[in-house]
Design a protein around this motif. Structure first.
Motif, PDB file in Angstrom:
ATOM      1  N   MET B  47       0.830  -1.206   0.000  1.00  0.00           N
ATOM      2  CA  MET B  47       0.000   0.000   0.000  1.00  0.00           C
ATOM      3  C   MET B  47       0.865   1.257   0.000  1.00  0.00           C
ATOM      4  N   ALA B  51       0.886   4.397  -2.696  1.00  0.00           N
ATOM      5  CA  ALA B  51       0.911   5.821  -2.358  1.00  0.00           C
ATOM      6  C   ALA B  51       2.026   6.526  -3.118  1.00  0.00           C
ATOM      7  N   THR B  74      -3.215  11.718   1.081  1.00  0.00           N
ATOM      8  CA  THR B  74      -3.506  11.239   2.431  1.00  0.00           C
ATOM      9  C   THR B  74      -4.990  10.914   2.632  1.00  0.00           C
ATOM     10  N   ALA B  77      -5.955   7.880   0.506  1.00  0.00           N
ATOM     11  CA  ALA B  77      -5.442   6.640   1.077  1.00  0.00           C
ATOM     12  C   ALA B  77      -6.291   6.225   2.269  1.00  0.00           C
ATOM     13  N   ILE B 202      -3.609   3.605   6.898  1.00  0.00           N
ATOM     14  CA  ILE B 202      -3.245   3.690   5.483  1.00  0.00           C
ATOM     15  C   ILE B 202      -3.033   5.148   5.085  1.00  0.00           C
ATOM     16  N   GLY B 206      -0.174   7.135   2.942  1.00  0.00           N
ATOM     17  CA  GLY B 206      -0.370   8.103   1.871  1.00  0.00           C
ATOM     18  C   GLY B 206       0.573   9.282   2.046  1.00  0.00           C
TER      19      GLY B 206
END
Lengths: 331, 292
Positions: B47, B51, B74, B77, B202, B206
């Motif tokens: 992940m 990003a 951000t 994400a 997450i 990001g």
């Protein structure tokens, strides 16, 4: 008992079919695919012993494979030691690595995700080491010379490797067959189902788990020799690739953990899917996307794998295999 | 040789600190998810790679500066993380630890190879107008992006910390982390908190991805490099500990750069996996953790 007999006949018939199969297939491509299927099934079976039976998931199973491959290949390139004997040292090397890793991590009580991660770290550690020291050939890798012959475990025709892989797979199935009917196997299952209860029943869980990872290591070591002699090249990213670690657990989970034929079924299905996908769209990454999807679907909907799904339909009234195993583990 | 290395030691340590702050941010996401959901997100590296690609394409297609992209990537994400937990991981895993590990492993395979499929395996970098300018510290040069990323990462950690301690949502998350059943009893929607926490974790990635892009290259395998780094930091600092993630991030950043200096490019990488193994064996609770 008749059920068991039928089962055995069925098994021998299947084995016989696989033995004579190369006489009916002339295409090199199919022979190679089948060889690869047996090879992955064999590696999956080694993962199955520790992951499927003892319930300890490793994410770094490739470390035994890589170490075995290096042991026999270095012996061959530096001392001219024939791989037909080298494979036994590779087996010993794998088992010894299993002893070290198993002792260190199980003694500290690591289980579940922690054990999975520490095996990943061990594989990574070995990859970096193999990349940095000289006797492995470092990042350049090791080149083996092509000299077909039984003492080199190299064969002129792909059919030779087909039988080599087939023998390995037969041995792995025999090991798990023995496991299913042995006290040791029952102890492993007891550990998987409830480790504290197993310990309370007097099972030396630490010893059992270490034995299991040593068997896995020994099997992985032999696979390493097979690979090195077939492809004649070895470097750290190949020897300790995370992809092979994943493939080992993938074929087993897809086929069915803790079953004798799970890894074989899984390897067959995944490789077939892979070849078909490649046939339509030959782009890097696609087959692995499919693998990832299959893994998630199996975990979410068929936790007992394809074999589990098949069995459930076949004998609903009969006790499930899981019940049988736990009751055996308790007794 | 050794003396030459030693004279470069301060520079290596400062470099390590710069990377350490970004590593800490990556690890913060992981440790937060672990602290609340008690799951290990194996797809964390994959992940992060996504990003990085998001920031890359924003720069490449729309010429948006990666540091400005933080504001776009951000929240996206975060929403991605929320959705993927709510509709993917949560319902599929049925609460079993190993299932989640395997599902996130499957997810990482899909994301990594999806990236390979769509973006090809080429390494991508961005060329910023200020990318090669540097502060002169006398004994070393420190590039602008490294310094900006360092402070941005620290700021992000501070914002997260403030949000966790001052907002209602932060309180709810901490309540769920401490006592799941109790939180449910006082009327907190635990399932929703799980998904929100996953989203925040997450979202950290990001932000981290945008900060890393000016310094690192990105390819589909970038995530693999950071997955072990992030796990090591989290295990080192203690699973679920925010302070631990920060301290662990700095320790790992310095270990990596000093190790590279003293042991060479190849063997220097050994520090991280070695620390990981030793910590797991001798102190699985980590430096700041209280329970396994």
């Amino acid at each position: 008992m008749t059920n068991f007999r039928n089962h055995l006949y069925f098994l021998l018939l299947g084995a016989l079919a696989l033995i004579v199969l190369p006489y009916f297939i002339s295409s090199r491509f199919y022979i190679d695919v089948l060889t690869l299927i047996f090879f992955t099934a064999y590696l999956g079976q080694s993962w199955n012993i520790l992951g499927g039976y003892a319930g300890q998931f490793s994410f770094g199973g490739v470390m035994f494979f890589g170490t075995g491959a290096y042991v026999s290949s270095i012996l061959l390139t530096t001392f001219g030691f024939p791989p037909i004997f080298g494979i036994f040292l590779a087996i010993l090397g794998g088992a010894f690595l299993g002893l070290i890793v198993g002792y260190m991590s199980f003694r500290s009580g690591l289980k579940g995700s922690y054990f999975a991660l520490i095996t990943l770290a061990f594989a990574e550690l070995l990859r970096v080491l193999a990349n940095s020291v000289e006797f492995t050939g470092g990042g350049v890798g090791l080149f083996l010379t092509y000299a077909p012959g039984l003492s080199n475990l190299q064969f002129e025709s792909p059919v030779g490797f087909y039988y080599f892989a087939l023998i390995l797979m037969f041995i792995s199935i025999a090991i798990v067959y023995w496991l299913e009917s042995s006290r040791f196997g029952a102890q492993l299952v007891a550990i998987r189902e409830n480790e504290d209860a197993a310990e309370a029943l007097g099972i030396n869980t630490l010893k059992c788990k270490i034995y299991a990872i040593m068997i896995m290591g020994a099997m992985g070591g032999a696979a390493g020799t097979f690979y090195a002699q077939k492809y004649l090249y070895l470097d750290p990213p190949i020897a300790y690739s995370i992809h092979l670690s994943v493939e080992m657990l993938l074929v087993t989970i897809v086929g069915g953990m803790g079953t004798i034929f799970g890894p074989l079924v899984g390897a067959f299905v995944l490789h077939t899917v892979n070849e078909i996908a490649r046939h339509f769209i030959d782009t890097p990454g696609l087959s692995l996307i499919v693998y990832g999807l299959i893994l998630i679907i199996i975990i979410g909907y068929l936790p007992n794998g394809l074999i589990g799904a098949f069995k459930k339909k076949e004998k609903k009234s009969d006790s499930t295999s899981l019940d049988k195993k736990t009751s055996r583990g308790d007794s | 040789m050794i003396s030459a290395s030693l004279s470069m030691l301060p520079a290596a340590i400062i470099n390590g600190l710069m990377y350490g702050a970004i590593y800490a941010l990556v690890a913060l996401g992981l440790t937060l998810i672990y602290g609340v959901l008690h799951i290990i997100n194996f797809a964390h590296g994959a992940m992060l790679m996504l990003a990085l690609y998001a920031a890359f394409f924003l720069f490449h297609l729309f010429n948006i500066d990666p540091y400005f992209s933080i504001l776009i990537v951000t929240p996206c994400a975060g929403i991605f993380g929320y959705m993927i937990y709510r509709y993917g991981i949560g319902p599929l895993a049925k609460g079993k630890d190993q299932n989640i590990l395997l599902i996130t492993l499957g997810l990482s395979i899909i994301i990594e190879n999806g990236a390979l499929f769509f973006f090809s395996g080429d390494q991508q970098t961005v060329n910023l107008s200020y990318g090669f300018e540097a502060f002169d510290l006398g004994f070393m040069y420190l590039s602008y992006p490294k310094v900006i990323s360092f402070f941005a990462a620290l700021l992000m950690c501070a914002i997260l910390w403030a949000a966790m301690s001052l907002t209602d949502m932060g309180r709810a998350i901490r309540a769920v982390a401490k006592e799941r059943q109790g939180a449910r009893l006082v009327g907190i929607n635990v399932e929703r908190i799980f998904a929100v926490t996953f989203g925040i974790g997450i979202a950290c990635l990001g932000a981290a991805g945008c900060m890393m892009l000016p310094i690192f290259y990105v390819d589909p395998y970038t995530g693999n490099i950071f997955v072990l780094v992030a796990f090591t930091i989290v295990v080192l600092g203690g699973m679920g500990s925010v302070v631990g993630a920060l301290v662990g991030g700095f320790i790992i950043g310095i270990t990596e750069s000093v190790g590279g200096l003293l042991l060479g490019e190849s063997l220097g990488q050994i520090g991280i996996s070695l620390i990981f193994i030793l910590i797991l064996i001798f102190r699985p609770t980590g430096l700041f953790g209280s329970k396994v």
